[in-house]
Design a protein around this motif. Structure first.
Motif, PDB file in Angstrom:
ATOM      1  N   MET A 102       0.848  -1.217   0.000  1.00  0.00           N
ATOM      2  CA  MET A 102       0.000   0.000   0.000  1.00  0.00           C
ATOM      3  C   MET A 102       0.875   1.256   0.000  1.00  0.00           C
ATOM      4  O   MET A 102       1.822   1.339   0.776  1.00  0.00           O
ATOM      5  N   SER A 103       0.558   2.200  -0.864  1.00  0.00           N
ATOM      6  CA  SER A 103       1.307   3.455  -0.867  1.00  0.00           C
ATOM      7  C   SER A 103       0.949   4.234   0.401  1.00  0.00           C
ATOM      8  O   SER A 103      -0.176   4.143   0.901  1.00  0.00           O
ATOM      9  N   ARG A 104       1.922   4.990   0.926  1.00  0.00           N
ATOM     10  CA  ARG A 104       1.588   5.719   2.163  1.00  0.00           C
ATOM     11  C   ARG A 104       0.688   6.918   1.868  1.00  0.00           C
ATOM     12  O   ARG A 104       0.295   7.642   2.771  1.00  0.00           O
ATOM     13  N   PHE A 105       0.344   7.127   0.586  1.00  0.00           N
ATOM     14  CA  PHE A 105      -0.589   8.201   0.254  1.00  0.00           C
ATOM     15  C   PHE A 105      -1.988   7.670  -0.061  1.00  0.00           C
ATOM     16  O   PHE A 105      -2.845   8.387  -0.546  1.00  0.00           O
ATOM     17  N   GLU A 106      -2.204   6.379   0.198  1.00  0.00           N
ATOM     18  CA  GLU A 106      -3.529   5.783   0.002  1.00  0.00           C
ATOM     19  C   GLU A 106      -4.457   6.275   1.129  1.00  0.00           C
ATOM     20  O   GLU A 106      -4.063   6.251   2.299  1.00  0.00           O
ATOM     21  N   VAL A 107      -5.666   6.719   0.781  1.00  0.00           N
ATOM     22  CA  VAL A 107      -6.618   7.158   1.818  1.00  0.00           C
ATOM     23  C   VAL A 107      -7.681   6.071   1.931  1.00  0.00           C
ATOM     24  O   VAL A 107      -8.510   5.908   1.038  1.00  0.00           O
ATOM     25  N   ARG A 108      -7.627   5.295   3.014  1.00  0.00           N
ATOM     26  CA  ARG A 108      -8.523   4.134   3.139  1.00  0.00           C
ATOM     27  C   ARG A 108      -9.576   4.321   4.222  1.00  0.00           C
ATOM     28  O   ARG A 108     -10.525   3.566   4.320  1.00  0.00           O
ATOM     29  N   LYS A 109      -9.347   5.305   5.096  1.00  0.00           N
ATOM     30  CA  LYS A 109     -10.230   5.436   6.262  1.00  0.00           C
ATOM     31  C   LYS A 109     -10.905   6.802   6.285  1.00  0.00           C
ATOM     32  O   LYS A 109     -10.269   7.796   5.935  1.00  0.00           O
ATOM     33  N   ALA A 110     -12.144   6.803   6.713  1.00  0.00           N
ATOM     34  CA  ALA A 110     -12.854   8.087   6.862  1.00  0.00           C
ATOM     35  C   ALA A 110     -13.448   8.171   8.259  1.00  0.00           C
ATOM     36  O   ALA A 110     -13.954   7.175   8.797  1.00  0.00           O
ATOM     37  N   VAL A 111     -13.368   9.358   8.817  1.00  0.00           N
ATOM     38  CA  VAL A 111     -13.980   9.627  10.125  1.00  0.00           C
ATOM     39  C   VAL A 111     -15.232  10.471   9.876  1.00  0.00           C
ATOM     40  O   VAL A 111     -15.164  11.494   9.179  1.00  0.00           O
ATOM     41  N   ILE A 112     -16.343  10.017  10.421  1.00  0.00           N
ATOM     42  CA  ILE A 112     -17.576  10.829  10.343  1.00  0.00           C
ATOM     43  C   ILE A 112     -17.965  11.222  11.767  1.00  0.00           C
ATOM     44  O   ILE A 112     -18.479  10.384  12.522  1.00  0.00           O
ATOM     45  N   PRO A 113     -17.680  12.470  12.154  1.00  0.00           N
ATOM     46  CA  PRO A 113     -18.065  12.890  13.510  1.00  0.00           C
ATOM     47  C   PRO A 113     -19.582  13.066  13.572  1.00  0.00           C
ATOM     48  O   PRO A 113     -20.158  13.777  12.753  1.00  0.00           O
ATOM     49  N   ALA A 114     -20.195  12.376  14.523  1.00  0.00           N
ATOM     50  CA  ALA A 114     -21.660  12.434  14.607  1.00  0.00           C
ATOM     51  C   ALA A 114     -22.090  12.532  16.066  1.00  0.00           C
ATOM     52  O   ALA A 114     -23.134  12.004  16.440  1.00  0.00           O
ATOM     53  N   ALA A 115     -21.282  13.193  16.872  1.00  0.00           N
ATOM     54  CA  ALA A 115     -21.588  13.252  18.300  1.00  0.00           C
ATOM     55  C   ALA A 115     -22.120  14.615  18.731  1.00  0.00           C
ATOM     56  O   ALA A 115     -22.331  14.849  19.915  1.00  0.00           O
ATOM     57  N   GLY A 116     -22.323  15.506  17.755  1.00  0.00           N
ATOM     58  CA  GLY A 116     -22.790  16.860  18.093  1.00  0.00           C
ATOM     59  C   GLY A 116     -24.225  16.857  18.604  1.00  0.00           C
ATOM     60  O   GLY A 116     -24.943  15.856  18.498  1.00  0.00           O
ATOM     61  N   MET A 117     -24.636  17.991  19.142  1.00  0.00           N
ATOM     62  CA  MET A 117     -25.946  18.084  19.789  1.00  0.00           C
ATOM     63  C   MET A 117     -27.070  18.412  18.805  1.00  0.00           C
ATOM     64  O   MET A 117     -28.237  18.269  19.131  1.00  0.00           O
ATOM     65  N   GLY A 118     -26.721  18.915  17.639  1.00  0.00           N
ATOM     66  CA  GLY A 118     -27.756  19.241  16.649  1.00  0.00           C
ATOM     67  C   GLY A 118     -28.709  20.313  17.121  1.00  0.00           C
ATOM     68  O   GLY A 118     -29.920  20.252  16.867  1.00  0.00           O
ATOM     69  N   THR A 119     -28.188  21.331  17.795  1.00  0.00           N
ATOM     70  CA  THR A 119     -29.087  22.338  18.387  1.00  0.00           C
ATOM     71  C   THR A 119     -29.846  23.136  17.322  1.00  0.00           C
ATOM     72  O   THR A 119     -30.935  23.633  17.602  1.00  0.00           O
ATOM     73  N   ARG A 120     -29.282  23.234  16.111  1.00  0.00           N
ATOM     74  CA  ARG A 120     -30.005  23.994  15.071  1.00  0.00           C
ATOM     75  C   ARG A 120     -31.272  23.277  14.630  1.00  0.00           C
ATOM     76  O   ARG A 120     -32.083  23.844  13.927  1.00  0.00           O
ATOM     77  N   PHE A 121     -31.393  22.013  15.012  1.00  0.00           N
ATOM     78  CA  PHE A 121     -32.543  21.249  14.531  1.00  0.00           C
ATOM     79  C   PHE A 121     -33.453  20.789  15.655  1.00  0.00           C
ATOM     80  O   PHE A 121     -34.240  19.853  15.506  1.00  0.00           O
ATOM     81  N   LEU A 122     -33.337  21.440  16.834  1.00  0.00           N
ATOM     82  CA  LEU A 122     -34.250  21.097  17.929  1.00  0.00           C
ATOM     83  C   LEU A 122     -35.669  21.546  17.572  1.00  0.00           C
ATOM     84  O   LEU A 122     -35.817  22.501  16.821  1.00  0.00           O
ATOM     85  N   PRO A 123     -36.712  20.880  18.014  1.00  0.00           N
ATOM     86  CA  PRO A 123     -36.698  19.754  18.942  1.00  0.00           C
ATOM     87  C   PRO A 123     -36.510  18.383  18.276  1.00  0.00           C
ATOM     88  O   PRO A 123     -36.432  17.381  18.978  1.00  0.00           O
ATOM     89  N   ALA A 124     -36.408  18.332  16.926  1.00  0.00           N
ATOM     90  CA  ALA A 124     -36.318  17.008  16.284  1.00  0.00           C
ATOM     91  C   ALA A 124     -35.137  16.207  16.818  1.00  0.00           C
ATOM     92  O   ALA A 124     -35.185  14.981  16.892  1.00  0.00           O
ATOM     93  N   THR A 125     -34.061  16.919  17.212  1.00  0.00           N
ATOM     94  CA  THR A 125     -32.837  16.228  17.612  1.00  0.00           C
ATOM     95  C   THR A 125     -32.721  16.049  19.128  1.00  0.00           C
ATOM     96  O   THR A 125     -31.658  15.734  19.624  1.00  0.00           O
ATOM     97  N   LYS A 126     -33.849  16.269  19.829  1.00  0.00           N
ATOM     98  CA  LYS A 126     -33.770  16.124  21.288  1.00  0.00           C
ATOM     99  C   LYS A 126     -33.453  14.671  21.667  1.00  0.00           C
ATOM    100  O   LYS A 126     -32.581  14.411  22.481  1.00  0.00           O
ATOM    101  N   ALA A 127     -34.170  13.737  21.058  1.00  0.00           N
ATOM    102  CA  ALA A 127     -33.956  12.330  21.418  1.00  0.00           C
ATOM    103  C   ALA A 127     -33.515  11.483  20.227  1.00  0.00           C
ATOM    104  O   ALA A 127     -33.270  10.295  20.378  1.00  0.00           O
ATOM    105  N   SER A 128     -33.437  12.079  19.037  1.00  0.00           N
ATOM    106  CA  SER A 128     -33.018  11.316  17.851  1.00  0.00           C
ATOM    107  C   SER A 128     -31.802  11.983  17.242  1.00  0.00           C
ATOM    108  O   SER A 128     -31.720  13.210  17.214  1.00  0.00           O
ATOM    109  N   PRO A 129     -30.861  11.180  16.735  1.00  0.00           N
ATOM    110  CA  PRO A 129     -29.670  11.798  16.139  1.00  0.00           C
ATOM    111  C   PRO A 129     -30.010  12.593  14.893  1.00  0.00           C
ATOM    112  O   PRO A 129     -30.802  12.140  14.059  1.00  0.00           O
ATOM    113  N   LYS A 130     -29.396  13.768  14.773  1.00  0.00           N
ATOM    114  CA  LYS A 130     -29.561  14.589  13.559  1.00  0.00           C
ATOM    115  C   LYS A 130     -29.180  13.785  12.314  1.00  0.00           C
ATOM    116  O   LYS A 130     -29.794  13.898  11.263  1.00  0.00           O
TER     117      LYS A 130
END
Ligand code: UTP
Length: 303
Positions: A1-29
């Protein structure tokens, strides 16, 4: 594998979603449906179409539905099999086989920079992508694939950017840069959500990044910034001082689906482009917005 191969992606999904309240109060945005798929599935599909094999999702309290979505649902599969719904069955199985999924829990929402840092052990010493799941990019060449292509030529961090109206710069990270080729800019600095009169440009970072692993040591030293959060932008500013960083203008239509209006616009566009819903939905919209004198009709629900 070349050291410039991009094989992994991070998707941050731990935010509070305050712009979408109240829909995001108990369900993930990230689980809000854009027509018939949750937002995060669009990001995962874009990653897979860009050659990513491992997807690391940063989750937090109340985000279990994300893990369940990308897992198999044996009961549901049995029911669909029993009722002869072969097409739906294969669609459901396809979701769990899209990629290798890993989950890391961010115990406190300490900011996007901190969320990315949570993935350090799973990324190790290789370049990786970061994708914000509430930014939807509709493009013939997947947005992340455009960045990875640029990364293979340039090797430093690549930030996906797009021009935004000048009055909207205060909603984005904005780059200060010099153009080096069509659509490609050398980043000199970044500013998080500047006032329009202070913005160095109208090139906004749009939630797609390819980053070298050196970002982690910088993130570990990054102090909380705006809103008391560890900001990815602050770490990127440090990285830009140490190694070349580029901004690539991503070709495609972008929707900020983490915002109520952006979400509605994305819903209308995706519904109109959906082969089975588009024609009827288009008729409905035309009827609905016809100037006064036009009659509004309501489609009867199937009982
Ligand atoms: P945003 O600020 O857009 O998302 O963060 P948010 O915090 O969920 O939403 P609002 O602004 O309160 O409405 C960008 C991305 O970073 C993730 C979010 O889930 C979002 O995808 N994030 C943010 C984390 O994973 N952890 C954090 O501590 C903060």
């Amino acid at each position: 594998m070349s050291r410039f191969e991009v094989r992994k992606a991070v998707i941050p999904a731990a935010g509070m979603g305050t712009r979408f309240l109240p829909a995001t109060k108990a369900s993930p945005k990230e689980m809000l449906p854009l027509v018939d798929k949750p937002l995060i599935q669009y990001a995962v599909e874009e990653a897979v179409a860009s050659g990513i094999e491992d997807i690391i999702i940063i989750t937090g309290r109340g985000k279990r539905a994300i893990e369940d979505h990308f897992d198999r649902s044996v009961e549901l599969e049995e029911i669909l099999k029993g009722s002869g719904k072969a097409h739906l069955l294969s669609q459901m199985r396809h979701i769990s086989s899209l990629a290798n999924f890993c989950y890391v829990r961010q115990t406190e929402a300490l900011g996007l920079g901190h969320a990315v840092l949570c993935a350090q052990r799973l990324i190790g010493d290789e370049p990786f992508a970061v994708m914000l799941g509430d930014e939807i990019i509709d493009a013939p060449v997947p947005g992340l694939a455009q960045l990875i292509h640029a990364y293979k030529k340039r090797h430093g961090a690549i930030l996906g950017v797009q021009e935004v109206p000048h009055q909207d710069v205060n909603r984005y990270g904005i780059v200060s840069s010099r153009t080096i080729a069509a659509g490609l800019h050398r980043v000199e600095d970044l500013v998080e959500k500047p006032a329009p009169e202070e913005a160095p440009s109208n090139l906004a970072v749009i939630g797609r990044y390819v980053l070298p692993p050196e970002i982690f040591s910088i993130l570990r030293k990054t102090r909380p910034g705006k809103n008391g959060e560890i900001q990815l932008t602050d770490a990127l500013r440090e990285l830009a001082k140490k190694s070349p960083m580029h901004a690539l203008e991503v070709q495609g239509q972008r929707y900020d689906a983490g915002d109520k209006l952006g979400f509605l616009i994305a819903t209308v566009e995706f519904a109109l482009n959906n082969p089975s819903l588009g024609p009827a939905f288009g008729d409905y919209l035309q009827n609905r917005i016809r100037p006064s004198g036009g009659r509004r009709t309501t489609r009867a629900r199937k009982g």
